[in-house]
Design a protein around this motif. Structure first.
Motif, PDB file in Angstrom:
ATOM      1  N   THR A  28       0.837  -1.194   0.000  1.00  0.00           N
ATOM      2  CA  THR A  28       0.000   0.000   0.000  1.00  0.00           C
ATOM      3  C   THR A  28       0.872   1.244   0.000  1.00  0.00           C
ATOM      4  N   PHE A  29       0.664   2.053  -0.983  1.00  0.00           N
ATOM      5  CA  PHE A  29       1.506   3.228  -1.186  1.00  0.00           C
ATOM      6  C   PHE A  29       0.658   4.470  -1.042  1.00  0.00           C
ATOM      7  N   SER A  30       1.085   5.333  -0.141  1.00  0.00           N
ATOM      8  CA  SER A  30       0.394   6.600   0.060  1.00  0.00           C
ATOM      9  C   SER A  30       1.290   7.707  -0.475  1.00  0.00           C
ATOM     10  N   PRO A  31       1.072   8.114  -1.707  1.00  0.00           N
ATOM     11  CA  PRO A  31       1.989   9.074  -2.318  1.00  0.00           C
ATOM     12  C   PRO A  31       1.811  10.504  -1.826  1.00  0.00           C
ATOM     13  N   HIS A  32       2.914  11.164  -1.675  1.00  0.00           N
ATOM     14  CA  HIS A  32       2.925  12.598  -1.360  1.00  0.00           C
ATOM     15  C   HIS A  32       3.214  13.388  -2.634  1.00  0.00           C
ATOM     16  N   THR A  33       4.282  13.000  -3.296  1.00  0.00           N
ATOM     17  CA  THR A  33       4.689  13.660  -4.541  1.00  0.00           C
ATOM     18  C   THR A  33       5.290  12.627  -5.479  1.00  0.00           C
ATOM     19  N   LEU A  34       4.974  12.738  -6.747  1.00  0.00           N
ATOM     20  CA  LEU A  34       5.670  11.974  -7.771  1.00  0.00           C
ATOM     21  C   LEU A  34       6.344  12.950  -8.722  1.00  0.00           C
ATOM     22  N   GLY A  35       7.527  12.592  -9.144  1.00  0.00           N
ATOM     23  CA  GLY A  35       8.281  13.499  -9.990  1.00  0.00           C
ATOM     24  C   GLY A  35       9.017  12.792 -11.100  1.00  0.00           C
ATOM     25  N   TRP A  36       9.513  13.595 -12.015  1.00  0.00           N
ATOM     26  CA  TRP A  36      10.361  13.108 -13.106  1.00  0.00           C
ATOM     27  C   TRP A  36      11.685  13.863 -13.065  1.00  0.00           C
ATOM     28  N   PHE A  37      12.741  13.102 -13.202  1.00  0.00           N
ATOM     29  CA  PHE A  37      14.087  13.647 -13.319  1.00  0.00           C
ATOM     30  C   PHE A  37      14.691  13.090 -14.603  1.00  0.00           C
ATOM     31  N   ARG A  38      15.767  13.686 -15.053  1.00  0.00           N
ATOM     32  CA  ARG A  38      16.455  13.156 -16.235  1.00  0.00           C
ATOM     33  C   ARG A  38      17.948  13.335 -16.084  1.00  0.00           C
ATOM     34  N   GLN A  39      18.675  12.485 -16.789  1.00  0.00           N
ATOM     35  CA  GLN A  39      20.129  12.560 -16.778  1.00  0.00           C
ATOM     36  C   GLN A  39      20.656  12.307 -18.179  1.00  0.00           C
ATOM     37  N   ALA A  40      21.314  13.304 -18.714  1.00  0.00           N
ATOM     38  CA  ALA A  40      21.938  13.197 -20.030  1.00  0.00           C
ATOM     39  C   ALA A  40      23.377  12.709 -19.860  1.00  0.00           C
ATOM     40  N   PRO A  41      23.960  12.124 -20.889  1.00  0.00           N
ATOM     41  CA  PRO A  41      25.334  11.622 -20.791  1.00  0.00           C
ATOM     42  C   PRO A  41      26.300  12.728 -20.367  1.00  0.00           C
TER      43      PRO A  41
END
Length: 128
Positions: A28-41
């Motif tokens: 059971t997951f109670s989310p607060h925040t979901l986000g996206w990050f990225r990493q370029a070479p």
């Protein structure tokens, strides 16, 4: 344990669009925040977008504001990143990250250390 599974990456021409998905599963997951990050070479991981789960408040980096849209489906525990007008500089591995309601670390939505769980990443390549 919570698992985050991303999908939707791929190769697209500049100016095109892609939609990334991230589904949270496990106990059971109670989310607060979901986000996206990225990493370029050769570059450090950077914040892209985030969404506060209960309020729906969204946040974006300046580099994607106006082009990317983050959204959520509460029933499916899934977050989406609609990416339009893609540029070559958007090429990176995109990671989904999640913070639960009970995570005690300082909350700074742009900081990776504020997130408790991470996906495996999905490659986005934009050809010019």
């Amino acid at each position: 344990q919570v698992q985050l599974v991303e999908s939707g990456g791929g190769l697209v021409q500049a100016g095109g669009s892609l939609r990334l998905s991230c589904a949270a599963s496990g106990r059971t997951f109670s989310p607060h925040t979901l986000g996206w990050f990225r990493q370029a070479p050769g570059k450090e991981r950077e914040f892209v977008a985030a969404i506060r789960w209960s309020r729906g408040t969204t946040y974006y980096s300046d580099s994607v504001k106006g082009r990317f849209t983050i959204s959520r489906d509460n029933a499916k525990n899934t977050v989406y990143l609609q990416m339009n007008s893609l540029k070559s500089e958007d090429t990176a591995v995109y990671y989904c990250a999640a913070r639960s309601l009970y995570y005690s670390r300082l909350y700074v939505y742009t900081s990776g250390s504020s997130y408790e769980y991470w996906g495996q990443g999905t490659q986005v390549t934009v050809s010019s």
